[in-house]
Design a protein around this motif. Structure first.
Motif, PDB file in Angstrom:
ATOM      1  N   LEU A  16       2.208  -5.023  15.533  1.00 38.24           N
ATOM      2  CA  LEU A  16       3.513  -4.668  14.998  1.00 38.24           C
ATOM      3  C   LEU A  16       4.564  -5.149  15.994  1.00 38.24           C
ATOM      4  O   LEU A  16       4.480  -4.837  17.190  1.00 38.24           O
ATOM      5  CB  LEU A  16       3.604  -3.150  14.818  1.00 38.24           C
ATOM      6  CG  LEU A  16       4.840  -2.571  14.140  1.00 38.24           C
ATOM      7  CD1 LEU A  16       4.881  -2.988  12.675  1.00 38.24           C
ATOM      8  CD2 LEU A  16       4.828  -1.050  14.254  1.00 38.24           C
ATOM      9  N   CYS A  25      -1.988  -2.050  16.761  1.00 46.51           N
ATOM     10  CA  CYS A  25      -2.167  -0.911  15.853  1.00 46.51           C
ATOM     11  C   CYS A  25      -3.520  -1.017  15.154  1.00 46.51           C
ATOM     12  O   CYS A  25      -4.033  -2.109  14.934  1.00 46.51           O
ATOM     13  CB  CYS A  25      -1.081  -0.885  14.777  1.00 46.51           C
ATOM     14  SG  CYS A  25       0.612  -0.959  15.383  1.00 46.51           S
ATOM     15  N   GLN A 100       9.285   2.175  15.229  1.00 43.64           N
ATOM     16  CA  GLN A 100       8.799   1.031  14.454  1.00 43.64           C
ATOM     17  C   GLN A 100       7.565   1.401  13.635  1.00 43.64           C
ATOM     18  O   GLN A 100       7.419   0.991  12.480  1.00 43.64           O
ATOM     19  CB  GLN A 100       8.469  -0.126  15.397  1.00 43.64           C
ATOM     20  CG  GLN A 100       9.653  -0.737  16.099  1.00 43.64           C
ATOM     21  CD  GLN A 100      10.433  -1.681  15.206  1.00 43.64           C
ATOM     22  OE1 GLN A 100      11.199  -1.246  14.350  1.00 43.64           O
ATOM     23  NE2 GLN A 100      10.245  -2.969  15.393  1.00 43.64           N
ATOM     24  N   ALA A 101       6.686   2.182  14.245  1.00 45.25           N
ATOM     25  CA  ALA A 101       5.468   2.596  13.550  1.00 45.25           C
ATOM     26  C   ALA A 101       5.780   3.537  12.388  1.00 45.25           C
ATOM     27  O   ALA A 101       5.180   3.434  11.309  1.00 45.25           O
ATOM     28  CB  ALA A 101       4.510   3.268  14.538  1.00 45.25           C
ATOM     29  N   TRP A 104       7.075   1.434   9.585  1.00 41.75           N
ATOM     30  CA  TRP A 104       6.009   0.680   8.905  1.00 41.75           C
ATOM     31  C   TRP A 104       5.242   1.596   7.957  1.00 41.75           C
ATOM     32  O   TRP A 104       4.950   1.219   6.822  1.00 41.75           O
ATOM     33  CB  TRP A 104       5.058   0.073   9.946  1.00 41.75           C
ATOM     34  CG  TRP A 104       4.030  -0.824   9.327  1.00 41.75           C
ATOM     35  CD1 TRP A 104       4.163  -2.147   9.027  1.00 41.75           C
ATOM     36  CD2 TRP A 104       2.711  -0.439   8.910  1.00 41.75           C
ATOM     37  NE1 TRP A 104       3.005  -2.617   8.445  1.00 41.75           N
ATOM     38  CE2 TRP A 104       2.090  -1.596   8.359  1.00 41.75           C
ATOM     39  CE3 TRP A 104       1.998   0.741   8.938  1.00 41.75           C
ATOM     40  CZ2 TRP A 104       0.797  -1.586   7.859  1.00 41.75           C
ATOM     41  CZ3 TRP A 104       0.693   0.770   8.433  1.00 41.75           C
ATOM     42  CH2 TRP A 104       0.114  -0.383   7.907  1.00 41.75           C
ATOM     43  N   GLN A 108       4.256   2.240   3.372  1.00 42.00           N
ATOM     44  CA  GLN A 108       2.928   2.375   2.775  1.00 42.00           C
ATOM     45  C   GLN A 108       2.937   3.521   1.764  1.00 42.00           C
ATOM     46  O   GLN A 108       3.856   4.338   1.730  1.00 42.00           O
ATOM     47  CB  GLN A 108       1.880   2.647   3.868  1.00 42.00           C
ATOM     48  CG  GLN A 108       1.945   1.704   5.049  1.00 42.00           C
ATOM     49  CD  GLN A 108       1.859   0.241   4.656  1.00 42.00           C
ATOM     50  OE1 GLN A 108       0.955  -0.163   3.935  1.00 42.00           O
ATOM     51  NE2 GLN A 108       2.818  -0.556   5.119  1.00 42.00           N
TER      52      GLN A 108
END
Length: 285
Positions: A16, A25, A100-101, A104, A108
């Motif tokens: 990522l 990740c 950022q995670a 992301w 989903q």
């Protein structure tokens, strides 16, 4: 866990991007005919505690995948398989990685339901959610409460490791702090710690970092004493959060202190209780 259940989880490694470099990740994604409820982000522990907890994280990810919850595990910048060296690691950079995670996972199915912070990862998770406007839960595994006390214990590892050596001068925690104060990094157990990172760790107090109003909190801690209660320090933090109007719940678990042990140990009771608590939240609105 049965082989069939393990096959319901598909680990997918990827990188990522972040401002400093790539973050490694692994997304443990549910597969097969299962209702997708959302996803969990794991914020790892500090240094060797991160490595000692990997088996527990994998066990939890497999358990959650069967129930329809994905799990994203990240190596913060400068750690694990991510870009950068440990000496490059900074608290603010780690907060960016977590942001950022979360973003992301929000792309989903089901989005990011919750953050699981392990040890030092819990105050990081709390800080990362400070300016986040989405409804998420917070889960802590044996949270670190006081940064200065925790970092002092970390420095004592070096003192203990060098106790029998006669070829190097003795060094105290005060000596190491003096080096950090002068702008120099220190090395402990193979990890180079930059003074900015050390200062950030030493400055946090969980009692002063109140989670967002919308965040439900589950604080998991190993049972202590004959009465199997949480430590007084943990109880004080949780009580303070509750008085501030936060929905914080303390939950004890049976099992070894796996984050502190060199051998691989598991605490299935913690995995089961974490899964049960997360699933009762239901899909994120």
């Amino acid at each position: 866990m049965h082989l069939l259940e393990a096959n319901r989880c598909k680990p997918r490694p990827f990188f990522l991007p972040s401002s400093l470099g790539r973050i490694f990740c692994v997304f443990h994604e549910p597969v097969g005919e299962v209702n997708r409820l959302g996803n969990l982000l794991v914020v790892p522990g500090f240094n060797e505690e991160m490595n000692r907890c990997r088996s527990m994280v994998t066990l939890l990810a497999r358990e959650l995948a069967v129930k329809g919850v994905g799990t994203l595990v990240i190596d913060l910048y400068g750690t694990g398989e991510s870009d950068g060296e440990y000496g490059d690691a900074r608290w603010d950079a780690w907060l960016e990685d977590i942001g950022q995670a979360m973003a992301w996972l929000d792309g989903q199915t089901g989005g990011c339901l919750a953050l699981l912070g392990i040890r030092l990862g819990f105050p990081l998770a709390v800080a990362a959610m400070a300016n986040d406007q989405r409804e998420r839960a917070l889960i802590g595994w044996q949270p670190v409460i006081d940064g200065k006390s925790y970092f002092t214990q970390f420095m004592r590892m070096k003192i203990a490791a060098n106790m029998d050596r006669t070829d190097i001068p003795r060094e105290s925690t005060g000596d190491m702090r003096a080096r950090l104060d002068s702008g120099n990094s220190i090395e402990i157990a193979g990890y180079e710690i930059h003074p900015e990172l050390a200062m950030a760790i030493e400055s946090f107090r969980l009692a002063e970092s109140i989670p967002p109003e919308y965040a439900r909190v589950a604080w998991f801690e190993k049972e202590a004493g004959a009465e199997r209660t949480l430590s007084p320090a943990s109880t004080k933090v949780i009580d303070g959060w509750c008085l501030a109007g936060r929905a914080a719940q303390a939950i004890s678990f049976e099992g070894p202190a796996f984050w502190a042990l060199h051998e691989r140990f598991l605490a299935p009771d913690l995995v089961n209780k974490t899964s049960e608590w997360l699933l009762q939240l239901g899909p994120r609105r």
